[in-house]
Design an enzyme around this catalytic site. Sequence first.
Site, PDB file in Angstrom:
ATOM      1  N   THR A 131       8.225   1.629  -5.043  1.00 30.12           N
ATOM      2  CA  THR A 131       7.677   0.806  -6.123  1.00 30.12           C
ATOM      3  C   THR A 131       8.339   1.118  -7.466  1.00 30.12           C
ATOM      4  O   THR A 131       8.823   2.235  -7.676  1.00 30.12           O
ATOM      5  CB  THR A 131       6.154   1.075  -6.234  1.00 30.12           C
ATOM      6  OG1 THR A 131       5.674   0.550  -7.463  1.00 30.12           O
ATOM      7  CG2 THR A 131       5.837   2.565  -6.238  1.00 30.12           C
ATOM      8  N   ASP A 132       8.301   0.141  -8.374  1.00 28.01           N
ATOM      9  CA  ASP A 132       8.815   0.390  -9.734  1.00 28.01           C
ATOM     10  C   ASP A 132       7.898   1.342 -10.516  1.00 28.01           C
ATOM     11  O   ASP A 132       8.294   1.853 -11.563  1.00 28.01           O
ATOM     12  CB  ASP A 132       8.989  -0.929 -10.499  1.00 28.01           C
ATOM     13  CG  ASP A 132       7.696  -1.716 -10.711  1.00 28.01           C
ATOM     14  OD1 ASP A 132       6.648  -1.327 -10.150  1.00 28.01           O
ATOM     15  OD2 ASP A 132       7.729  -2.727 -11.438  1.00 28.01           O
ATOM     16  N   GLU A 133       6.674   1.587  -9.981  1.00 28.82           N
ATOM     17  CA  GLU A 133       5.720   2.412 -10.744  1.00 28.82           C
ATOM     18  C   GLU A 133       6.176   3.859 -10.865  1.00 28.82           C
ATOM     19  O   GLU A 133       5.683   4.610 -11.702  1.00 28.82           O
ATOM     20  CB  GLU A 133       4.316   2.310 -10.130  1.00 28.82           C
ATOM     21  CG  GLU A 133       3.877   0.859 -10.048  1.00 28.82           C
ATOM     22  CD  GLU A 133       2.408   0.644  -9.724  1.00 28.82           C
ATOM     23  OE1 GLU A 133       1.585   1.538  -9.974  1.00 28.82           O
ATOM     24  OE2 GLU A 133       2.087  -0.457  -9.230  1.00 28.82           O
ATOM     25  N   LYS A 160       4.201   8.209  -4.511  1.00 26.69           N
ATOM     26  CA  LYS A 160       5.385   7.441  -4.118  1.00 26.69           C
ATOM     27  C   LYS A 160       6.647   8.114  -4.659  1.00 26.69           C
ATOM     28  O   LYS A 160       7.667   8.183  -3.970  1.00 26.69           O
ATOM     29  CB  LYS A 160       5.293   6.000  -4.639  1.00 26.69           C
ATOM     30  CG  LYS A 160       4.250   5.131  -3.961  1.00 26.69           C
ATOM     31  CD  LYS A 160       4.481   4.892  -2.484  1.00 26.69           C
ATOM     32  CE  LYS A 160       5.673   4.007  -2.196  1.00 26.69           C
ATOM     33  NZ  LYS A 160       5.776   3.692  -0.734  1.00 26.69           N
TER      34      LYS A 160
HETATM   35  P1  NAD Z   1      -0.883  -2.476   1.968  1.00 24.55           P
HETATM   36  O1  NAD Z   1      -1.876  -1.521   1.429  1.00 24.55           O
HETATM   37  O2  NAD Z   1      -1.216  -3.939   2.020  1.00 24.55           O
HETATM   38  O3  NAD Z   1      -0.467  -2.077   3.455  1.00 24.55           O
HETATM   39  C1  NAD Z   1      -0.220  -0.763   3.837  1.00 24.55           C
HETATM   40  C2  NAD Z   1      -0.222  -0.696   5.353  1.00 24.55           C
HETATM   41  O4  NAD Z   1       0.028   0.675   5.745  1.00 24.55           O
HETATM   42  C3  NAD Z   1      -1.551  -1.106   5.993  1.00 24.55           C
HETATM   43  O5  NAD Z   1      -1.308  -1.967   7.082  1.00 24.55           O
HETATM   44  C4  NAD Z   1      -2.146   0.213   6.466  1.00 24.55           C
HETATM   45  O6  NAD Z   1      -2.972   0.077   7.612  1.00 24.55           O
HETATM   46  C5  NAD Z   1      -0.896   1.032   6.757  1.00 24.55           C
HETATM   47  N1  NAD Z   1      -1.158   2.470   6.663  1.00 24.55           N
HETATM   48  C6  NAD Z   1      -1.796   3.136   5.660  1.00 24.55           C
HETATM   49  N2  NAD Z   1      -1.877   4.455   5.944  1.00 24.55           N
HETATM   50  C7  NAD Z   1      -1.231   4.632   7.134  1.00 24.55           C
HETATM   51  C8  NAD Z   1      -0.982   5.782   7.926  1.00 24.55           C
HETATM   52  N3  NAD Z   1      -1.407   6.992   7.552  1.00 24.55           N
HETATM   53  N4  NAD Z   1      -0.302   5.618   9.085  1.00 24.55           N
HETATM   54  C9  NAD Z   1       0.124   4.383   9.470  1.00 24.55           C
HETATM   55  N5  NAD Z   1      -0.107   3.260   8.755  1.00 24.55           N
HETATM   56  C10 NAD Z   1      -0.790   3.389   7.605  1.00 24.55           C
HETATM   57  O7  NAD Z   1       0.425  -2.222   1.110  1.00 24.55           O
HETATM   58  P2  NAD Z   1       1.565  -3.232   0.626  1.00 24.55           P
HETATM   59  O8  NAD Z   1       1.156  -3.830  -0.648  1.00 24.55           O
HETATM   60  O9  NAD Z   1       1.948  -4.105   1.762  1.00 24.55           O
HETATM   61  O10 NAD Z   1       2.741  -2.199   0.321  1.00 24.55           O
HETATM   62  C11 NAD Z   1       3.672  -1.830   1.332  1.00 24.55           C
HETATM   63  C12 NAD Z   1       4.674  -0.858   0.738  1.00 24.55           C
HETATM   64  O11 NAD Z   1       5.357  -1.466  -0.354  1.00 24.55           O
HETATM   65  C13 NAD Z   1       4.035   0.420   0.189  1.00 24.55           C
HETATM   66  O12 NAD Z   1       4.882   1.496   0.515  1.00 24.55           O
HETATM   67  C14 NAD Z   1       3.984   0.185  -1.311  1.00 24.55           C
HETATM   68  O13 NAD Z   1       4.061   1.399  -2.011  1.00 24.55           O
HETATM   69  C15 NAD Z   1       5.222  -0.661  -1.522  1.00 24.55           C
HETATM   70  N6  NAD Z   1       5.171  -1.584  -2.675  1.00 24.55           N
HETATM   71  C16 NAD Z   1       4.107  -2.419  -2.830  1.00 24.55           C
HETATM   72  C17 NAD Z   1       4.101  -3.334  -3.914  1.00 24.55           C
HETATM   73  C18 NAD Z   1       2.982  -4.310  -4.106  1.00 24.55           C
HETATM   74  O14 NAD Z   1       2.961  -5.019  -5.134  1.00 24.55           O
HETATM   75  N7  NAD Z   1       2.032  -4.449  -3.198  1.00 24.55           N
HETATM   76  C19 NAD Z   1       5.166  -3.339  -4.828  1.00 24.55           C
HETATM   77  C20 NAD Z   1       6.227  -2.445  -4.610  1.00 24.55           C
HETATM   78  C21 NAD Z   1       6.229  -1.590  -3.536  1.00 24.55           C
HETATM   79  P1  TYD Z   2      -2.943  -4.366  -9.597  1.00 29.78           P
HETATM   80  O1  TYD Z   2      -2.913  -5.660  -8.867  1.00 29.78           O
HETATM   81  O2  TYD Z   2      -3.960  -3.337  -9.201  1.00 29.78           O
HETATM   82  O3  TYD Z   2      -1.463  -3.764  -9.528  1.00 29.78           O
HETATM   83  P2  TYD Z   2      -0.815  -2.478 -10.311  1.00 29.78           P
HETATM   84  O4  TYD Z   2      -1.874  -1.739 -11.014  1.00 29.78           O
HETATM   85  O5  TYD Z   2      -0.220  -1.706  -9.189  1.00 29.78           O
HETATM   86  O6  TYD Z   2       0.196  -3.080 -11.234  1.00 29.78           O
HETATM   87  O7  TYD Z   2      -3.161  -4.652 -11.141  1.00 29.78           O
HETATM   88  C1  TYD Z   2      -2.272  -5.503 -11.855  1.00 29.78           C
HETATM   89  C2  TYD Z   2      -2.714  -5.490 -13.306  1.00 29.78           C
HETATM   90  O8  TYD Z   2      -4.017  -6.090 -13.412  1.00 29.78           O
HETATM   91  C3  TYD Z   2      -2.865  -4.083 -13.867  1.00 29.78           C
HETATM   92  O9  TYD Z   2      -2.445  -4.074 -15.234  1.00 29.78           O
HETATM   93  C4  TYD Z   2      -4.350  -3.815 -13.781  1.00 29.78           C
HETATM   94  C5  TYD Z   2      -4.974  -5.189 -13.982  1.00 29.78           C
HETATM   95  N1  TYD Z   2      -6.263  -5.404 -13.281  1.00 29.78           N
HETATM   96  C6  TYD Z   2      -7.375  -5.858 -14.011  1.00 29.78           C
HETATM   97  O10 TYD Z   2      -7.295  -6.120 -15.226  1.00 29.78           O
HETATM   98  N2  TYD Z   2      -8.561  -6.019 -13.343  1.00 29.78           N
HETATM   99  C7  TYD Z   2      -8.695  -5.750 -12.020  1.00 29.78           C
HETATM  100  O11 TYD Z   2      -9.813  -5.899 -11.467  1.00 29.78           O
HETATM  101  C8  TYD Z   2      -7.542  -5.303 -11.286  1.00 29.78           C
HETATM  102  C9  TYD Z   2      -7.640  -4.975  -9.837  1.00 29.78           C
HETATM  103  C10 TYD Z   2      -6.346  -5.144 -11.964  1.00 29.78           C
END
Ligand code: NAD
Ligand code: TYD
Length: 348
Positions: A131-133, A160
């Site tokens: 992630t970019d975080e 991460k």
């Molecule tokens: P998500 O939470 O929707 O899915 C995570 C999946 O991992 C789930 O299916 C869960 O069951 C599985 N999981 C969790 N713990 C596990 C374990 N111990 N063993 C096996 N499986 C396990 O997450 P996402 O949003 O799809 O993110 C996927 C990846 O991309 C993550 O690594 C996250 O850090 C990265 N990412 C997410 C975002 C975003 O905006 N969602 C952005 C950048 C990077």
């Molecule tokens: P989120 O979807 O949790 O992603 P991330 O924190 O990983 O960027 O949140 C996106 C933005 O929205 C973040 O600045 C937090 C804000 N947010 C709210 O204002 N209210 C909410 O209930 C949630 C879940 C997020």
Amino acid sequence: MKTILITGGAGFIGSHVVRLFVNKYPDTQIVNLDKLTYAGNLENLKDVEQKSNYNFVKGDIVDSNFINDLFKKYQFDSVIHLAAESHVDRSISNPLEFIQTNVVGTFNLLNSAKNYWSDNFNGKLFYHVSTDEVYGSLGAEGFFLETTPYDPQSPYSSSKASSDHFVRAYGNTYGLPFVISNCSNNYGENQFPEKLIPLFINNIRNNKSLPVYGDGLFTRDWLYVVDHAKAIDTVFKNGKIGDTYNIGGFNEWTNIDLIKLLCGIMDEKLGREQGSSEQLITFVKDRPGHDKRYAIDATKIKTELGWEPSLQFAEGLEKTIDWYLNNKDWLDNVTSGEYQNYYQNQYQ
Ligand code: NAD
Ligand code: TYD
């Protein structure tokens, strides 16, 4: 026949990656390993579950013996690692879970890959999805580059960042072939309704308040999830071993502007009077340590690998809203049971 392990394939991004790979590479076996936590849902993959090159294994990446056995059984050629605990708010209330899955789980996968592949690393790849975080929080100016120093601020981003460091350490120390990509906020179909966009779509649908943290002036860069999956495919095929690629949407929004756009589209779709969903906006206590701004410079992946986002935000958001409104059962299923307790605790 090649075999790819995709971890976290039942989650939001993972399910889009699994679908893309299963359909695009019929001669490659895809093994989806997922623990099926609250965020994992096999319904996300109904359309590919009958395909002959798709296999699902339920299991936990924290269990090192299980991971070793899996490598022996399937003889993976590559790993695309997405399994993680992924929600910042949950990491604030339960950080240990994030260390277990994101740090220890990644370490177990690295160790098995290293041991299993050590005779010959040729043609092998450990692709770590991050992630970019990990770069921390920006002020009003500037962008995250691949060279930006790590400065994670939440338990989620710290876990991460730690996993990214372990991946590079395994490359540097043992020669494990790896790539890492760091992506901005994703949105789209099948995202669990705890993250901003699906949570607010669900709340508007149910006429519930929209809890905006702090002043709502926090900024995120948003990318449509299918474009992220395509970027992962691009990096998987053509990324340079040992390199990092930032992936982003060139699409920055303050939360409050995004929420107002969402409210407007929802009013239209639900046949409500324009302005009615905005009435649901409620400013609530800020998230502790809330990162102010994320913004990705995705020039490297664009110029070196030719990837760029295909969808404009308004189009992607409309597609996403349509999907949630047409899949109310999916939403109702995932928001029953444990979700109610989470919601109660998080938003009091
Ligand atoms: P998500 O939470 O929707 O899915 C995570 C999946 O991992 C789930 O299916 C869960 O069951 C599985 N999981 C969790 N713990 C596990 C374990 N111990 N063993 C096996 N499986 C396990 O997450 P996402 O949003 O799809 O993110 C996927 C990846 O991309 C993550 O690594 C996250 O850090 C990265 N990412 C997410 C975002 C975003 O905006 N969602 C952005 C950048 C990077
Ligand atoms: P989120 O979807 O949790 O992603 P991330 O924190 O990983 O960027 O949140 C996106 C933005 O929205 C973040 O600045 C937090 C804000 N947010 C709210 O204002 N209210 C909410 O209930 C949630 C879940 C997020």
